[in-house]
Design a protein around this motif. Structure first.
Motif, short mmCIF file in Angstrom:
data_model
loop_
_atom_site.label_atom_id
_atom_site.label_comp_id
_atom_site.label_asym_id
_atom_site.label_seq_id
_atom_site.Cartn_x
_atom_site.Cartn_y
_atom_site.Cartn_z
N LEU A 50 40.00 29.24 45.98
CA LEU A 50 39.70 29.03 44.53
C LEU A 50 38.31 28.85 44.57
O LEU A 50 37.62 28.01 45.26
CB LEU A 50 40.49 27.79 44.18
N GLN A 51 37.55 29.61 43.68
CA GLN A 51 36.09 29.55 43.30
C GLN A 51 35.83 29.26 41.93
O GLN A 51 36.47 29.88 41.04
CB GLN A 51 35.51 31.09 43.52
N CYS A 52 34.68 28.41 41.58
CA CYS A 52 34.25 27.97 40.25
C CYS A 52 33.10 28.02 40.18
O CYS A 52 32.34 27.83 40.92
CB CYS A 52 35.05 26.45 40.10
N HIS A 53 32.81 28.30 38.72
CA HIS A 53 31.42 28.78 38.45
C HIS A 53 30.75 27.22 37.95
O HIS A 53 30.64 27.10 36.82
CB HIS A 53 31.23 29.82 37.28
N VAL A 102 27.55 28.87 43.35
CA VAL A 102 27.47 28.98 44.69
C VAL A 102 28.60 28.93 45.32
O VAL A 102 29.47 28.27 45.17
CB VAL A 102 26.69 27.62 45.13
N PRO A 103 28.90 30.16 46.09
CA PRO A 103 30.32 30.11 46.76
C PRO A 103 30.71 28.98 47.71
O PRO A 103 29.91 28.19 48.36
CB PRO A 103 30.14 31.65 47.59
N CYS A 128 40.32 33.45 41.37
CA CYS A 128 40.53 33.34 42.92
C CYS A 128 39.79 34.65 43.59
O CYS A 128 39.53 35.56 43.02
CB CYS A 128 42.13 33.95 43.11
N VAL A 129 39.77 34.45 44.74
CA VAL A 129 38.86 35.60 45.58
C VAL A 129 39.91 36.02 46.80
O VAL A 129 40.88 35.22 47.33
CB VAL A 129 37.57 35.14 46.06
N ASP A 130 39.61 37.16 47.51
CA ASP A 130 40.11 37.50 48.49
C ASP A 130 39.23 37.06 49.71
O ASP A 130 38.51 36.43 49.83
CB ASP A 130 40.42 38.98 48.67
N GLU A 131 39.66 37.64 50.78
CA GLU A 131 39.17 37.10 52.31
C GLU A 131 37.46 37.41 52.13
O GLU A 131 36.77 37.05 53.12
CB GLU A 131 39.78 37.63 53.33
N SER A 132 37.19 38.58 51.59
CA SER A 132 35.80 38.89 51.53
C SER A 132 35.00 38.46 50.04
O SER A 132 33.88 38.81 50.08
CB SER A 132 35.83 40.57 51.24
#
Length: 1366
Positions: free
Chosen positions: A1043-1046, A1031-1032, A1054-1058
């Motif tokens: 930082l996004q984790c599963h 879930v984002p 890591c993710v960008d602004e999108s």
């Protein structure tokens, strides 16, 4: 003359070492020149005729230095080489390189060139003894002889100390002819009474750095990395054996082949049997050097990496099979049965030719590379005295090098640690720039800004700023013209813009300094002001760029942010105020709450703002500043002149002590501007309220006032030839006659040479003018650029085929032309080629989203198994997305909805059965086309004015395309239809009025992409996702968190602004990548103090480096070197141990200079806090237990291990027996175990106990030397250490079992930390942080700070506590 050599042979044959007569003749009687006595002297260059070959070059001159060294060039300051290892950054022949001193008649240094037969005969005897097979026909024509006779080591003498009686004698001879050059080092019996010297400024710690003996080319691009060198001895045992052993058969005599007309890639040591004072097994061997140029990675991972290797051979005959026997002149004195000399380390290495036959070899210098300069030094010899630190000064500047940076009105002072400029009497400044005291000064600059005033945006560019400073009473007047009226009026309360000049030129109370006296005319001010109650924030950056003509200060100002709107006819009143400034060697900070009154007619309103500012500058690091000063502003005035459109600030200020009683004490009239001195006079405070008026520089008394001195008319100027003297108020200036330019001396003028313009005279190298253009850059150099439509470097330009990028409409044909292209609609269509319509219909032919995406493929949306390559979708006959989509190269398949959006949970792996997908109408549309395009931006469809960068569309509240679309970076705007396709003819250029498209935009904030995606997945998961489902994560603003984790799988990225995953950032469980915010961060905010520079989020390393703690972020496990910075400046400290409390986000460190333990939060504005300040002598290792809220440390001065709470309370001694040199310490908080090292030379060991001191026992005491670094890995549960004695990195289980070697060729490690699949250790040979792969043991990369000095402790900072969830 061979009889002389024969007599010497007979004398040496019965001895065990070289007697004094074995040296070549020297002294005044032999015609020697004598080097001037001193600590760091060098001879004039001795011109050699003929010139010998040395290191592949012709050496026309030789220089002799005090410090036991000869060079082909003059020497730098001794601090740049005397304490460093080989290689040096200049060519050297070093018979005994150390910090020597002949001051006070302690010895003599002699040198000469000689071609007498006796000298040459004696030299050739030694050379032929060392090279019995190759020099039978060699006869030198000249010799250069340098002798150090009874010289002493440098000492810091006081009244209570006497010069040491240990004196050294040694000699170096360079014998040569037209073809070859040999060097001879001679060490007579008893000639080496000391083997090393103590570093200067070593903080009273007793330590000697061993001398270095050998050769260095000094000609690499980076000599500290690449320079070829040959090291004969650099440790005490090797130095001690110099007079006992030999490579010629004569104890104390060493010969080397150092030059030849034939290629000689390395120094060749003598190949005769190695002589030893007491015989043993027979040995004959050949010695040679090897120093390849290779990369750092090669250096770390090649087996044959040493700078030189001396390979054992069974017989020298195998090396010279074609040469007959030759009896050397000194053959009769070689004892039989000789062991390897100099105590070099033996190891198994691969043969250099690449085969894998193991041969024994040893390296006289196990480390190929040395650090750049000694900063804080540690004793390295494994046989020396190891139980103390050495803190020696880094290489410093001197006035001889530095004076050119000083102002003409300044003088230069040498300090023990460097040089600084100071303004002369009647001038003030920082020494680099000086202004006359009491004079009137002017300041010019430009102001740019982007402000939101209320709800309106205002921009202005390079409007004028002028300031007028009356230095005699601290008054400053600032005028800014050309700011648009709403912004100018709104800036009225922003007095700190002019307040900078009030601080710079404030009247100085006795013992205080204004800003210009500290920063001079080169600094940067960063100011943040927050207005209340609206909380509008504005950032101001002011950069001073030096003094221009007539001492005008040049300044650039940039203002950006939000300011409250002020009505017309509103005036602003600001009461007198006081402001406290904090000072360090390179920054000044202040913060304050300030009120102001808005007056509009009869209505008054009190408002306020909070300001933070820091001013950074390059100050003199060798002088001491006041920690705090108080600026008192007696008058403050602000006004906007609407007729002249000028914003004005005026202030009168003085600066003084920050003492508590400063406000209540009477103020001298000089300090509050109540004196009666004229503007051209300087008010000089006297006792109490008394003062005198003194004429400023450039003025002289005239009755009761002061009049300007006309230096030009009175002949007082320093103007030189071809100049015109122009008088000015209090000063003058020199201008050149027409056709002349200023000379290099800054006083006269020289004829102006005509400047050629290669672009005009055709001498440029550019391509023809129809393909390229020529531009003149700074310095008159031409630069070539290809014209639009061509590609190349400007010198060679070829036509660019624009048609290859398909810029035309699908119903058009592209035609490439030289430098351009054209588009033409196909038959049956009409238009400009960028948009084509059916000739019979008259409406634009539109592509479906699927057809459009086939033309402009986008990246595949990230999922559980991301597809890395772009996906071209499959469309049906009507141009709609087919329900089943499969990636052509990877084999992944998934279902999509009507918008082409992947339906979560439908993706299948390659080779498996594809999912069953219904029709698009049966699919649930998760994202609208606009929302999907925002998440996965595609290239903008080309149009008449193509936008080169990808466009992220703007969507309305319902996810539909907004009718007006504008490109965020280029400024182009255009209208789109409901499918997001550009409507032909609507695009407008940047800066022009955007087109009117459809309905106006709504101002209500819609849900963000992250929030909608999050909601969509939650609905898909039935409102309650499992722990293994993604879930984002969104922040409070609705943006994707960096930082996004599963779920709880431990995989993070890591993710960008999108929300798109940044390639290369996905990490394994147990570690998280350091992710930067996807939105632009605000400008750097100044803190109340400059000590703490808060780090970014993510995992990073902290390392101790003398007076600072450094920050080194990690990207996965890679070192992000470009983002490294100083986290904490601790002036006067020597930080050694360091650790981190993950719960409170606080760092802890030990300080051996201050004998304290301190801590500091990583929150912005935090200040260091000393928590233990007594009962310490040399606190070194430090470990923090975040679970028990406790810390543990070692003290090698007291031989103790202690424990305390994290606030310093409940302190108690755990162990004070059976400890000799405790250093590193580590803790396992989960299991409650403590580990530490003791690098006792006689019995080194690693011990353990519980955190309460129970169950103490030895874990490791076999095969260890100097265990400097120790770390406990909370993930692998291994205890690992770095040993500077054995050069090993090893690990074991906590009970001492399972020991294994990870790396067996470290340089000189000090501290180590484990993170993920890497170790990171500080290294004293490299003066940097070294990364080692845990599995392979390979050195993967290194970070070398720009400021070169030794690094001590190192620790890793996690975004969560190890062993616990974030």
């Amino acid at each position: 003359m061979r009889a002389v050599a024969a007599v010497l042979v007979a004398a040496l044959a019965v001895g065990t070492a070289l007697p004094r007569p074995g040296l070549l003749p020297h002294g005044p009687a032999s015609g020697d020149a004598r080097l001037q006595p001193g600590d760091d002297e060098s001879s004039p260059g001795v011109l050699l005729r003929p010139a010998p070959r040395l290191y592949g070059h012709s050496a026309r001159r030789l220089y002799v230095g005090t410090n036991g060294v000869i060079s082909t060039q003059d020497f730098p300051r001794e601090t740049q080489y005397v304490d460093d290892d080989f290689p040096t950054d200049f060519p050297v022949i070093a018979p005994f390189l150390a910090d020597l001193d002949t001051s006070g008649d302690r010895g003599n240094i002699y040198y000469r060139q000689d071609n007498s037969p006796d000298v040459l005969d004696q030299a050739v005897g030694y050379i032929q003894a060392g090279f019995p097979h190759t020099t039978s026909s060699f006869m030198p024509t000249n010799a250069f002889i340098a002798t150090w006779e009874d010289v002493g080591a440098y000492q810091e003498l006081s009244q209570d100390t006497e010069p040491s009686r240990k004196l050294n004698t040694f000699q170096a001879v360079i014998a040569y002819n037209d073809e070859d050059t040999y060097a001879i080092f001679l060490y007579p019996e008893g000639g080496l009474r000391f083997l090393g010297t103590r570093p200067k400024e070593s903080y009273n710690v007793q330590l000697e750095l061993p001398a270095r003996v050998g050769f260095s080319w000094g000609d690499g691009d980076d000599p500290k990395r690449d320079g070829l060198f040959h090291s004969l001895a650099s440790s005490e045992p090797a130095l001690r054996n110099l007079e006992r052993e030999s490579n010629t058969g004569v104890p104390g005599v060493w010969v080397f082949h150092v030059g030849s007309v034939a290629p000689l890639e390395h120094v060749e040591p003598g190949a005769a049997p190695v002589s030893h004072a007491s015989g043993s097994a027979d040995y004959t061997r050949t010695l040679y050097s090897r120093a390849d140029h290779y990369s750092h990675a090669d250096h770390y991972n090649r087996a044959d990496h040493t700078s030189m290797e001396l390979l054992a051979q069974h017989s020298s005959d195998t090396l010279y099979p074609d040469r007959g026997s030759h009896t050397p002149v000194l053959q009769g004195i070689v004892p039989k049965g000789l062991p390897a000399s100099l105590g070099q380390e033996w190891s198994h290495r691969l043969h250099p030719n690449g085969d894998h036959s193991a041969q024994q070899s040893y390296s006289a210098s196990p480390s190929s590379y040395s650090s750049g300069h000694h900063g804080v030094g540690v004793e390295e010899d494994v046989h020396g005295n190891p139980d103390v630190f050495t803190y020696s000064a880094a290489s410093r500047e001197t006035c001889a090098q530095h004076h050119r940076h000083c102002s003409p009105h300044a003088f230069c002072t040498d300090y023990t640690t460097g040089a600084c400029c100071h303004c002369q009497a009647t001038y003030y400044g920082n020494g680099r720039q000086c202004l006359p005291e009491g004079a009137v000064h002017r300041l010019n600059g430009k102001v740019s800004g982007s402000l939101t005033v209320g709800q309106a945006s205002v921009r202005f560019q390079d409007v004028d700023l002028h300031a007028y400073i009356v230095g005699s009473d601290g008054r400053t007047y600032t005028a800014i013209s050309g700011v648009p009226q709403p912004a100018a009026r709104a800036l009225l309360p922003l007095l700190p813009i002019g307040g900078l000049f009030a601080w710079l030129f404030a009247l100085e109370e006795p013992g205080s300094e204004n800003g210009f006296s500290i920063t001079g005319a080169e600094f940067t001010q960063n100011l943040e002001v927050t207005f209340y109650p609206g909380e509008e924030t504005v950032h101001v950056t002011q950069t001073a760029e030096g003094l221009g003509a007539d001492n005008y200060l040049s300044l650039k100002t940039h203002i950006q942010g939000r300011v409250p709107f002020l009505q017309e006819n509103t005036t602003v009143h600001i009461a007198p105020y006081k402001e406290l400034y904090h000072y360090s060697s390179s920054a000044v900070t202040s913060s304050a709450q300030r009120e102001y009154i808005l007056v509009a007619g009869t209505a008054n309103q009190t408002m306020s703002y909070f300001l933070r500012q820091n001013i950074t500058f390059a100050g003199c690091p060798h002088t001491r500043l006041l920690a705090q000063q108080r600026l008192s502003v007696a008058h403050a005035f602000t006004l906007y002149d609407s007729q002249e459109h000028v914003l004005r600030y005026a202030l009168a200020a003085h600066i003084g002590s920050a003492g508590d009683n400063a406000e209540n004490s009477p103020v001298n009239p000089c300090h509050d501007s109540t004196h009666t001195c004229e503007a051209t006079a300087h008010c000089q405070p006297g006792t109490g309220m008394e003062y005198t008026c003194e004429c400023a520089a450039g003025y002289r008394r005239d009755g009761r006032g002061c009049r300007d001195v006309d230096e030009c008319a009175e002949g007082l100027s320093q103007c030189g030839p071809f100049t015109i003297c122009l008088n000015g108020p209090g000063s003058y200036r020199c201008e050149c006659h027409s056709g002349y330019r200023p000379a290099e001396d800054g006083q006269g003028c020289v004829l102006l040479a005509p400047v050629s313009n290669p672009c005009e005279d055709g001498s440029h190298p550019c391509a023809p003018g129809d393909r390229a253009r020529c531009l003149i850059r700074a310095g008159g150099q031409p630069t070539c650029e290809c014209l639009p439509g061509y590609t190349g470097d400007g010198i060679s330009c070829s036509d660019m085929d624009e048609c290859a990028k398909n810029p035309c409409h699908p119903a058009a044909v592209c035609y490439n032309t030289p430098g351009s292209f054209s588009c033409r609609c196909q038959p049956g269509y009409e238009g400009d080629g960028f948009q084509c319509t059916h000739a019979s219909v008259g409406s634009t032919q539109r592509l479906t989203p699927c057809q459009h995406e086939q033309l402009y493929p986008r990246e595949v949306p990230p999922g559980p198994s991301p597809v890395s390559n772009g996906h071209v979708p499959q469309c049906d006959e009507e141009g709609q997305y087919r329900p089943l989509q499969c990636h052509s190269s990877t084999g992944y398949c998934w279902c999509v909805d009507a918008a082409g959006q992947e339906i979560a949970g439908t993706r299948t792996a390659p080779g498996s059965t594809p999912p069953r997908c219904g029709t698009p109408a049966e699919s649930v549309q998760q994202l609208t086309p606009c929302e999907h395009a925002r998440l996965h931006p595609r290239e903008v469809p080309p149009g008449p004015s193509p936008v080169s960068n990808g466009h992220v569309p703007q969507c309305d509240e319902e996810g539909r395309y907004r009718p007006l679309q504008c490109h965020s970076s280029t400024g182009y705007c255009w209208c789109v239809d409901e499918s997001g396709q550009e409507i032909a003819g609507t695009r407008t250029a940047p800066g022009s009025t955007p087109p009117r498209c459809g309905t106006p935009e709504s101002t209500e904030r819609p849900r963000t992409m992250c929030e909608r995606w999050q909601q969509s997945l939650l609905e898909h998961y039935g409102g309650s996702p499992r722990s293994d489902q993604y879930v984002p994560q969104c922040d409070v603003e609705g943006n994707f968190t960096p930082l996004q984790c599963h779920g709880d799988s431990g995989y993070c990225w890591c993710v960008d602004e999108s929300g798109r995953e940044i390639q290369g950032t996905r990490s394994e469980p147990g570690s998280t990548p350091p992710c930067l915010p996807s939105v632009a961060p605000p400008s750097v905010r100044p803190s109340p103090r400059t000590d703490v520079s808060p780090p970014a989020t993510g995992t990073f390393l902290l390392y101790a480096q003398g007076q600072q703690i450094g920050y080194l972020p990690l990207n996965g496990t890679r070192l992000q070197k470009e983002a490294a910075k100083t986290l904490l400046s601790l002036h006067g400290s020597i930080v050694v141990g360091i650790d981190y409390d993950c719960r409170e986000k606080t760092i802890y460190w030990t300080d051996v200079a201050g004998r304290t333990i301190s801590r500091a939060s990583l929150e912005p504005g935090a200040e260091p806090e000393t928590i233990i300040s007594s009962g310490l002598i040399s606190p070194e290792g430090l470990a923090v237990d975040h679970l028990r809220r406790a810390m543990f440390w070692t003290d090698s001065g007291l031989d103790k291990i202690e424990r305390a709470r994290l606030d310093g309370s409940e302190r108690r001694v755990l162990f004070d027996t059976d400890l000799v040199n405790p250093r590193a310490i580590a803790v396992d908080p989960v299991r409650g175990n403590l580990y530490w090292t003791d690098w006792n030379r006689e019995a080194p060991k690693i011990e353990t106990s519980t955190v309460n001191g129970a169950n103490r026992r030895v874990l490791v005491n076999k095969d260890i030397g100097l265990p400097n670094g120790l770390t406990f890995d909370p993930f692998s549960k291994l205890l690992c250490w770095a040993d500077a004695g054995t050069k090993h990195l090893e690990c074991t289980f906590p009970d001492g079992t399972g020991r294994r070697v990870i790396q067996n060729n470290l340089n000189y490690p000090f501290s180590i930390i484990s993170y993920a699949n890497h170790f990171y250790h500080t290294d004293w040979r490299r003066d940097g942080v070294i990364a080692v792969d845990k599995e392979t043991g390979f050195f993967t990369e290194e970070y070398l700070p720009e400021q070169r000095s030794h690094l001590y402790g190192i620790t890793a900072v996690y975004p969560y506590c190890p062993g616990a969830r974030r």
